[in-house]
Design a protein around this motif. Structure first.
Motif, PDB file in Angstrom:
ATOM      1  N   ARG A 165      -6.265   2.978   0.766  1.00 31.20           N
ATOM      2  CA  ARG A 165      -7.522   2.235   0.911  1.00 31.20           C
ATOM      3  C   ARG A 165      -7.442   1.197   2.021  1.00 31.20           C
ATOM      4  NH1 ARG A 165     -11.668   1.919  -2.627  1.00 31.20           N
ATOM      5  NH2 ARG A 165     -11.959  -0.260  -2.011  1.00 31.20           N
ATOM      6  N   ARG A 166      -6.248   0.642   2.282  1.00 31.81           N
ATOM      7  CA  ARG A 166      -6.134  -0.490   3.212  1.00 31.81           C
ATOM      8  C   ARG A 166      -5.240  -0.202   4.411  1.00 31.81           C
ATOM      9  NH1 ARG A 166      -3.958  -5.285   0.219  1.00 31.81           N
ATOM     10  NH2 ARG A 166      -4.820  -6.502   1.954  1.00 31.81           N
ATOM     11  N   GLY A 192     -10.533  -4.873  10.100  1.00 31.20           N
ATOM     12  CA  GLY A 192      -9.110  -4.590  10.239  1.00 31.20           C
ATOM     13  C   GLY A 192      -8.650  -4.666  11.672  1.00 31.20           C
ATOM     14  N   GLN A 222      -6.114  -3.257   7.011  1.00 36.55           N
ATOM     15  CA  GLN A 222      -7.296  -4.014   6.599  1.00 36.55           C
ATOM     16  C   GLN A 222      -6.982  -5.510   6.513  1.00 36.55           C
ATOM     17  OE1 GLN A 222      -9.866  -3.941   2.587  1.00 36.55           O
ATOM     18  NE2 GLN A 222      -9.978  -2.030   3.749  1.00 36.55           N
ATOM     19  N   GLU A 271     -12.569  -7.871   1.687  1.00 35.90           N
ATOM     20  CA  GLU A 271     -13.422  -7.237   0.680  1.00 35.90           C
ATOM     21  C   GLU A 271     -14.211  -8.301  -0.087  1.00 35.90           C
ATOM     22  OE1 GLU A 271     -13.154  -3.540  -2.505  1.00 35.90           O
ATOM     23  OE2 GLU A 271     -11.332  -4.371  -1.611  1.00 35.90           O
ATOM     24  N   GLU A 329       0.799  -1.220   0.000  1.00 41.33           N
ATOM     25  CA  GLU A 329       0.000   0.000   0.000  1.00 41.33           C
ATOM     26  C   GLU A 329       0.834   1.273   0.000  1.00 41.33           C
ATOM     27  OE1 GLU A 329      -3.530   0.358  -0.019  1.00 41.33           O
ATOM     28  OE2 GLU A 329      -3.310  -1.708  -0.732  1.00 41.33           O
TER      29      GLU A 329
END
Length: 434
Positions: A215-216, A115, A133, A138, A92
């Motif tokens: 995002r994570r 998470g 996360q 997802e 990430e």
């Protein structure tokens, strides 16, 4: 294949916990239904826990016994391994974890279905909380939501949600989980909350390091305080000893509870943006009885028209104009095809008149009477198959949560005086014309 395994797991858990009366063993059904549902959702984890949390305190959708039980829903999940944490940070942020953080605790201090959170230190010296996360979450959530949509038609046959379609409940859950899966959305929520409350002495929202957020992965200031969830547990175990310890440390729980109420009123009415998930695990008691907030995955936005309507409803209610109050309340609801609107209105008016008479006659327990009326009002809405505006639902859910939390922190807290002082100042400042 993975989807099939999830379907089989869902079926097996439903049988084991007695949620399918036709085939579940009778001994399983000896446990109260609300407890069986809560245990089943905890076992399924993931999105099913999120669904239970979304339904908790939704008195407009499910019976009160289920609402209260689901409020106790625990997001029990073990942490995922540290090597995977390092891989996610590398993927990430584009750098090795040791290059990003000067120190990083391998063991998380919090783990949930989406998470887990680790304490760390930046190379510049700031202490931070890093949320990572969960791998594969997802895909799992997408599978669960797809399953929920598939069975929504069967659920609608039971009319379990009153006048609200099951698909509407799932739509709202899907929207929330989409936002929670994207930590950049949470970062923006946190930035907005911090900007709106920067000068408020009763509230503190942590800084998010956007350059270390994707995002994570989310990196935010680590708050140093007492978790309200831990404090409530200590109060239940030994209230007198806990109060003595807090007093010696300079804390005042009456002031802290009042600050929780004041902060919510300020967020909702002065700004129109409020923290939408005030679970005790998302609140911290900071020095000076200031309240710290974490986890900004869900926020509520009250349009000006809704804010004005809520104020008018409360004003009419407590000035005894029942017809005007219920007329305002009915602006937030949508009747179903089977709703008899006139009968529903008359039932709500009668309920409200009874509440005001009981409140006027009571010398003590007025707070409990108000809480019961709010539950009865939403239960009546469900009975008449009416659906409430989602933004008002979130607002009312936060109100219920605040009532639950503050009643434990400060049972004698005078909510009416806080509301009167807040709205008096709001009017003087010219923020609202109500």
């Amino acid at each position: 294949m993975r989807d099939l395994r999830r379907v089989l797991q869902l079926f097996g858990v439903a049988v084991v916990h007695g949620l399918l009366p036709a085939i579940s063993p009778a001994r399983r059904r000896a446990v109260p239904g609300p407890v069986r549902l809560r245990r089943a959702l905890e076992e399924l984890g993931g999105t099913w826990v999120k669904l239970g949390q979304a339904l908790a305190l939704r008195f407009d959708l499910i019976p009160p016994a289920y609402c209260y039980e689901l409020f106790n829903l625990l997001n029990r999940v073990g942490p995922f391994p540290y090597p995977e944490v390092r891989q996610i940070v590398r993927a990430e942020l584009g750098r090795d974890l040791d290059d990003v953080y000067a120190s990083f605790e391998p063991e998380p201090f919090g783990a949930a279905s989406i998470g887990q959170v680790h304490a760390a230190t930046l190379h510049s010296g700031e202490r931070v909380a890093v949320k990572i996360q969960r791998p594969g979450i997802e895909r799992l959530i997408a599978t669960d939501i797809s399953l929920m949509y598939r069975i929504s038609g069967l659920v609608d046959l039971t009319r379990i949600f009153g006048g609200t379609r099951t698909r509407d409940v799932i739509d709202e859950l899907a929207r929330w989980t989409r936002e929670e899966l994207d930590y950049t959305v949470e970062a923006e929520h946190a930035r907005l909350m911090r900007e709106n409350t920067r000068t408020r002495e009763t509230e503190y929202d942590p800084q998010v390091y956007t350059e270390l957020t994707t995002r994570r992965v989310l990196t935010a200031e680590l708050l140093d305080g007492i978790l309200i969830a831990d404090l409530m547990r200590d109060l239940r175990d030994d209230r007198d000893a806990t109060l003595r310890r807090l007093t010696a440390a300079g804390y005042d729980l009456d002031a802290a509870a009042g600050n929780i109420v004041w902060n919510f009123l300020s967020q909702a009415y002065a700004v129109g943006v409020f923290h939408g998930d005030l679970h005790p695990a998302n609140l911290m008691l900071l020095p000076g009885d200031r309240i710290g907030y974490v986890d900004f995955g869900i926020i509520g936005r009250l349009p000006e028209a809704v804010r004005q309507s809520l104020v008018l409803y409360a004003k009419n209610l407590f000035f005894g104009d029942v017809d005007a109050a219920i007329s305002e309340f009915l602006q937030w609801v949508k009747p179903s095809s089977t709703t008899r609107v006139l009968a529903a209105s008359e039932a709500l008016v009668e309920l409200t008149r009874g509440f005001l008479a009981e409140l006027d006659a009571a010398e003590t327990g007025r707070r409990q009477i108000l809480a019961r009326y709010q539950v009865d009002l939403l239960t009546a809405t469900r009975a008449h198959r009416m659906a409430i505006d989602p933004v008002v639902v979130l607002y009312m859910k936060v109100v219920f949560t605040i009532e639950s939390v503050t009643s434990e922190l400060s049972p004698s807290l005078d909510l009416q005086s806080i509301h009167a002082r807040f709205f008096g100042e709001l009017i003087l400042e010219g923020i609202t014309a109500a």
